[in-house]
Design a protein around this motif. Structure first.
Motif, PDB file in Angstrom:
ATOM      1  N   ILE A  96       0.833  -1.198   0.000  1.00  0.00           N
ATOM      2  CA  ILE A  96       0.000   0.000   0.000  1.00  0.00           C
ATOM      3  C   ILE A  96       0.869   1.250   0.000  1.00  0.00           C
ATOM      4  CG2 ILE A  96      -1.707   1.346   1.293  1.00  0.00           C
ATOM      5  CD1 ILE A  96      -2.605  -1.293   2.581  1.00  0.00           C
ATOM      6  N   ILE A  97       0.609   2.153  -0.923  1.00  0.00           N
ATOM      7  CA  ILE A  97       1.201   3.493  -0.878  1.00  0.00           C
ATOM      8  C   ILE A  97       0.054   4.456  -0.603  1.00  0.00           C
ATOM      9  CG2 ILE A  97       2.407   5.301  -2.133  1.00  0.00           C
ATOM     10  CD1 ILE A  97       3.834   3.123  -3.709  1.00  0.00           C
ATOM     11  N   TYR A  98       0.121   5.122   0.515  1.00  0.00           N
ATOM     12  CA  TYR A  98      -0.966   5.969   1.009  1.00  0.00           C
ATOM     13  C   TYR A  98      -0.570   7.434   0.842  1.00  0.00           C
ATOM     14  CZ  TYR A  98      -4.562   7.422   4.464  1.00  0.00           C
ATOM     15  OH  TYR A  98      -5.637   7.978   5.111  1.00  0.00           O
ATOM     16  N   ASP A  99      -1.389   8.189   0.134  1.00  0.00           N
ATOM     17  CA  ASP A  99      -1.078   9.596  -0.137  1.00  0.00           C
ATOM     18  C   ASP A  99      -2.196  10.489   0.383  1.00  0.00           C
ATOM     19  OD1 ASP A  99       0.400  11.778  -1.886  1.00  0.00           O
ATOM     20  OD2 ASP A  99      -1.724  11.920  -2.372  1.00  0.00           O
ATOM     21  N   PHE A 100      -1.825  11.553   1.111  1.00  0.00           N
ATOM     22  CA  PHE A 100      -2.836  12.537   1.501  1.00  0.00           C
ATOM     23  C   PHE A 100      -2.217  13.929   1.573  1.00  0.00           C
ATOM     24  CE2 PHE A 100      -1.317  10.459   5.380  1.00  0.00           C
ATOM     25  CZ  PHE A 100      -1.021  11.505   6.240  1.00  0.00           C
ATOM     26  N   ASP A 101      -3.054  14.950   1.296  1.00  0.00           N
ATOM     27  CA  ASP A 101      -2.550  16.331   1.275  1.00  0.00           C
ATOM     28  C   ASP A 101      -3.445  17.267   2.082  1.00  0.00           C
ATOM     29  OD1 ASP A 101      -4.710  16.487  -0.390  1.00  0.00           O
ATOM     30  OD2 ASP A 101      -3.661  17.364  -2.086  1.00  0.00           O
ATOM     31  N   ASP A 102      -4.114  16.731   3.086  1.00  0.00           N
ATOM     32  CA  ASP A 102      -4.870  17.504   4.068  1.00  0.00           C
ATOM     33  C   ASP A 102      -4.719  16.818   5.418  1.00  0.00           C
ATOM     34  OD1 ASP A 102      -6.195  19.910   3.239  1.00  0.00           O
ATOM     35  OD2 ASP A 102      -7.484  18.712   1.928  1.00  0.00           O
ATOM     36  N   ALA A 103      -5.023  17.542   6.475  1.00  0.00           N
ATOM     37  CA  ALA A 103      -4.952  16.956   7.827  1.00  0.00           C
ATOM     38  C   ALA A 103      -6.216  16.140   8.069  1.00  0.00           C
ATOM     39  CB  ALA A 103      -4.793  18.054   8.867  1.00  0.00           C
ATOM     40  N   ILE A 104      -6.352  15.037   7.344  1.00  0.00           N
ATOM     41  CA  ILE A 104      -7.608  14.280   7.299  1.00  0.00           C
ATOM     42  C   ILE A 104      -7.904  13.496   8.574  1.00  0.00           C
ATOM     43  CG2 ILE A 104      -7.699  14.131   4.782  1.00  0.00           C
ATOM     44  CD1 ILE A 104      -6.368  11.389   4.977  1.00  0.00           C
ATOM     45  N   TRP A 105      -6.981  13.497   9.534  1.00  0.00           N
ATOM     46  CA  TRP A 105      -7.283  12.899  10.830  1.00  0.00           C
ATOM     47  C   TRP A 105      -7.995  13.894  11.737  1.00  0.00           C
ATOM     48  CZ3 TRP A 105      -2.587  14.701   9.267  1.00  0.00           C
ATOM     49  CH2 TRP A 105      -1.960  15.640  10.080  1.00  0.00           C
ATOM     50  N   LEU A 106      -8.136  15.146  11.248  1.00  0.00           N
ATOM     51  CA  LEU A 106      -8.802  16.216  11.988  1.00  0.00           C
ATOM     52  C   LEU A 106     -10.034  16.683  11.216  1.00  0.00           C
ATOM     53  CD1 LEU A 106      -5.641  18.365  12.825  1.00  0.00           C
ATOM     54  CD2 LEU A 106      -6.809  16.784  14.381  1.00  0.00           C
ATOM     55  N   THR A 107     -10.733  17.672  11.745  1.00  0.00           N
ATOM     56  CA  THR A 107     -11.842  18.304  11.039  1.00  0.00           C
ATOM     57  C   THR A 107     -11.849  19.794  11.355  1.00  0.00           C
ATOM     58  OG1 THR A 107     -14.249  18.359  10.735  1.00  0.00           O
ATOM     59  CG2 THR A 107     -13.445  17.857  12.948  1.00  0.00           C
ATOM     60  N   ASP A 108     -12.351  20.580  10.408  1.00  0.00           N
ATOM     61  CA  ASP A 108     -12.505  22.011  10.665  1.00  0.00           C
ATOM     62  C   ASP A 108     -13.977  22.364  10.848  1.00  0.00           C
ATOM     63  OD1 ASP A 108     -13.289  21.600   8.062  1.00  0.00           O
ATOM     64  OD2 ASP A 108     -12.411  23.447   7.292  1.00  0.00           O
ATOM     65  N   ARG A 109     -14.816  21.347  11.002  1.00  0.00           N
ATOM     66  CA  ARG A 109     -16.247  21.576  11.263  1.00  0.00           C
ATOM     67  C   ARG A 109     -16.475  21.639  12.763  1.00  0.00           C
ATOM     68  NH1 ARG A 109     -16.265  17.479   7.288  1.00  0.00           N
ATOM     69  NH2 ARG A 109     -17.111  18.146   5.273  1.00  0.00           N
ATOM     70  N   ARG A 110     -16.806  22.800  13.271  1.00  0.00           N
ATOM     71  CA  ARG A 110     -16.951  22.985  14.714  1.00  0.00           C
ATOM     72  C   ARG A 110     -18.194  22.294  15.272  1.00  0.00           C
ATOM     73  NH1 ARG A 110     -15.313  29.379  15.633  1.00  0.00           N
ATOM     74  NH2 ARG A 110     -13.156  29.199  14.875  1.00  0.00           N
ATOM     75  N   LYS A 111     -19.240  22.200  14.462  1.00  0.00           N
ATOM     76  CA  LYS A 111     -20.491  21.588  14.928  1.00  0.00           C
ATOM     77  C   LYS A 111     -20.816  20.344  14.106  1.00  0.00           C
ATOM     78  CE  LYS A 111     -22.365  26.021  16.523  1.00  0.00           C
ATOM     79  NZ  LYS A 111     -23.478  26.996  16.402  1.00  0.00           N
ATOM     80  N   GLU A 112     -19.867  19.463  14.035  1.00  0.00           N
ATOM     81  CA  GLU A 112     -20.050  18.252  13.247  1.00  0.00           C
ATOM     82  C   GLU A 112     -20.956  17.262  13.976  1.00  0.00           C
ATOM     83  OE1 GLU A 112     -16.927  16.213  10.491  1.00  0.00           O
ATOM     84  OE2 GLU A 112     -16.671  15.416  12.517  1.00  0.00           O
ATOM     85  N   SER A 113     -21.882  16.680  13.261  1.00  0.00           N
ATOM     86  CA  SER A 113     -22.801  15.713  13.861  1.00  0.00           C
ATOM     87  C   SER A 113     -22.089  14.399  14.153  1.00  0.00           C
ATOM     88  CB  SER A 113     -23.978  15.463  12.924  1.00  0.00           C
ATOM     89  OG  SER A 113     -23.548  14.765  11.762  1.00  0.00           O
ATOM     90  N   TRP A 114     -22.626  13.653  15.098  1.00  0.00           N
ATOM     91  CA  TRP A 114     -22.013  12.361  15.434  1.00  0.00           C
ATOM     92  C   TRP A 114     -22.130  11.389  14.264  1.00  0.00           C
ATOM     93  CZ3 TRP A 114     -24.840   7.886  15.333  1.00  0.00           C
ATOM     94  CH2 TRP A 114     -26.246   8.004  15.338  1.00  0.00           C
ATOM     95  N   VAL A 115     -23.176  11.556  13.444  1.00  0.00           N
ATOM     96  CA  VAL A 115     -23.338  10.683  12.272  1.00  0.00           C
ATOM     97  C   VAL A 115     -22.184  10.893  11.293  1.00  0.00           C
ATOM     98  CG1 VAL A 115     -24.795  10.164  10.268  1.00  0.00           C
ATOM     99  CG2 VAL A 115     -25.851  10.629  12.490  1.00  0.00           C
TER     100      VAL A 115
ATOM    101  N   ARG B 145     -19.249  12.165  12.039  1.00  0.00           N
ATOM    102  CA  ARG B 145     -18.001  11.712  12.670  1.00  0.00           C
ATOM    103  C   ARG B 145     -17.813  10.210  12.482  1.00  0.00           C
ATOM    104  NH1 ARG B 145     -19.475  15.240  16.981  1.00  0.00           N
ATOM    105  NH2 ARG B 145     -20.141  13.475  18.250  1.00  0.00           N
ATOM    106  N   ILE B 146     -18.896   9.456  12.624  1.00  0.00           N
ATOM    107  CA  ILE B 146     -18.819   8.007  12.422  1.00  0.00           C
ATOM    108  C   ILE B 146     -18.539   7.685  10.957  1.00  0.00           C
ATOM    109  CG2 ILE B 146     -20.159   5.866  12.449  1.00  0.00           C
ATOM    110  CD1 ILE B 146     -21.604   6.965  14.931  1.00  0.00           C
ATOM    111  N   ALA B 147     -19.233   8.404  10.065  1.00  0.00           N
ATOM    112  CA  ALA B 147     -19.066   8.146   8.627  1.00  0.00           C
ATOM    113  C   ALA B 147     -17.648   8.452   8.169  1.00  0.00           C
ATOM    114  CB  ALA B 147     -20.072   8.972   7.839  1.00  0.00           C
ATOM    115  N   LYS B 148     -17.071   9.547   8.686  1.00  0.00           N
ATOM    116  CA  LYS B 148     -15.715   9.928   8.289  1.00  0.00           C
ATOM    117  C   LYS B 148     -14.667   8.982   8.870  1.00  0.00           C
ATOM    118  CE  LYS B 148     -16.289  13.688   5.784  1.00  0.00           C
ATOM    119  NZ  LYS B 148     -15.745  13.816   4.411  1.00  0.00           N
ATOM    120  N   TRP B 149     -14.900   8.472  10.085  1.00  0.00           N
ATOM    121  CA  TRP B 149     -14.000   7.493  10.724  1.00  0.00           C
ATOM    122  C   TRP B 149     -12.532   7.923  10.610  1.00  0.00           C
ATOM    123  CZ3 TRP B 149     -12.644   2.046   8.518  1.00  0.00           C
ATOM    124  CH2 TRP B 149     -11.977   1.290   9.491  1.00  0.00           C
ATOM    125  N   ARG B 150     -12.241   9.098  11.140  1.00  0.00           N
ATOM    126  CA  ARG B 150     -10.924   9.689  10.944  1.00  0.00           C
ATOM    127  C   ARG B 150      -9.798   8.943  11.667  1.00  0.00           C
ATOM    128  NH1 ARG B 150     -14.516  14.040  11.192  1.00  0.00           N
ATOM    129  NH2 ARG B 150     -14.617  15.183   9.225  1.00  0.00           N
TER     130      ARG B 150
END
Length: 235
Positions: free
Chosen positions: A2-21, A23-28
């Motif tokens: 596996i070669i894994y490439d990313f160019d954003d801080a995808i383990w985080l979020t910039d959504r201050r009021k993100e729903s729990w649904v 958060r589960i869907a993104k599974w960061r």
């Protein structure tokens, strides 16, 4: 392997009021696991690479690149801004990053009020909502006309908040402006500080007064716009 490439801080979020649904869907939390499983991890900037190194043995720094010869080349297109007599401050991005314009909305409002020959243009997939800027020129993003649309800009801006999510940004807006010979004004966040040398190939601004001063310098001095644009393209 596996070669894994990313160019954003995808383990985080910039959504201050993100729903729990969501958060589960993104599974960061999966990001760290995929880094562990990967043969190599490719990251768009050093900040992202430092995160990946906490979990992966082989991490490659693979900065955002564009093609300044066959795509982002002003010599292949006609510039129309000189015919209108207007100086256009412009921003390009997606609906998810339109909120960053809020950070400098008061500055842009003051600039437009003080300079009748200046307009503000947004190229995006959604029209921005900026109450103090009622006369925004909006162009719907189109992959076919993107470069020609960008060349309607005289000064390109890239405001960002100084937070962990923004540190993962890889400077694509600034690189686009610079490759097209447009002076870039950006926040000194993340990789922007290594792309732009303040006062040479662009401006880095972290206060409203700094943004206003940089924009006024470029508005009032066409030679500075040209020189800074040339240095940006060389970079």
């Amino acid at each position: 392997k596996i070669i894994y490439d990313f160019d954003d801080a995808i383990w985080l979020t910039d959504r201050r009021k993100e729903s729990w649904v969501l958060r589960i869907a993104k599974w960061r939390t999966k990001v760290s696991s995929i880094c562990r499983w990967s043969y190599k991890v490719s990251c768009g900037n050093v900040y992202l690479g430092d995160y990946a190194r906490s979990f992966a043995r082989k991490v490659v720094y693979n900065p955002t690149t564009i093609d300044p010869e066959r795509v982002h080349n002003p010599g292949l297109y006609n510039r129309l801004t000189q015919e209108t007599g207007k100086i256009t401050i412009g921003w390009t991005g997606s609906h998810s990053t339109l909120k960053y314009l809020k950070h400098i909305e008061p500055v842009l409002s003051k600039i437009l009020n003080d300079h009748s020959n200046v307009e503000f243009m947004v190229i995006a997939d959604q029209r921005p909502t900026l109450p103090s800027l009622p006369s925004i020129k909006f162009i719907a993003w189109n992959p076919v006309s993107e470069i020609q649309d960008l060349l309607n800009i005289d000064i390109g801006i890239m405001p960002l908040p100084d937070d962990e999510w923004a540190k993962g940004k890889c400077g694509f807006k600034a690189l686009q402006y610079m490759a097209l010979g447009l002076p870039a004004v950006a926040s000194p966040v993340g990789v922007n500080t290594s792309i732009i040398k303040d006062g040479e190939n662009g401006f880095l601004c972290n206060t409203p007064d700094g943004w206003e001063l940089a924009l006024k310098k470029l508005i009032q001095d066409p030679d500075l716009r040209k020189k800074m644009g040339q240095h940006g393209r060389a970079t």
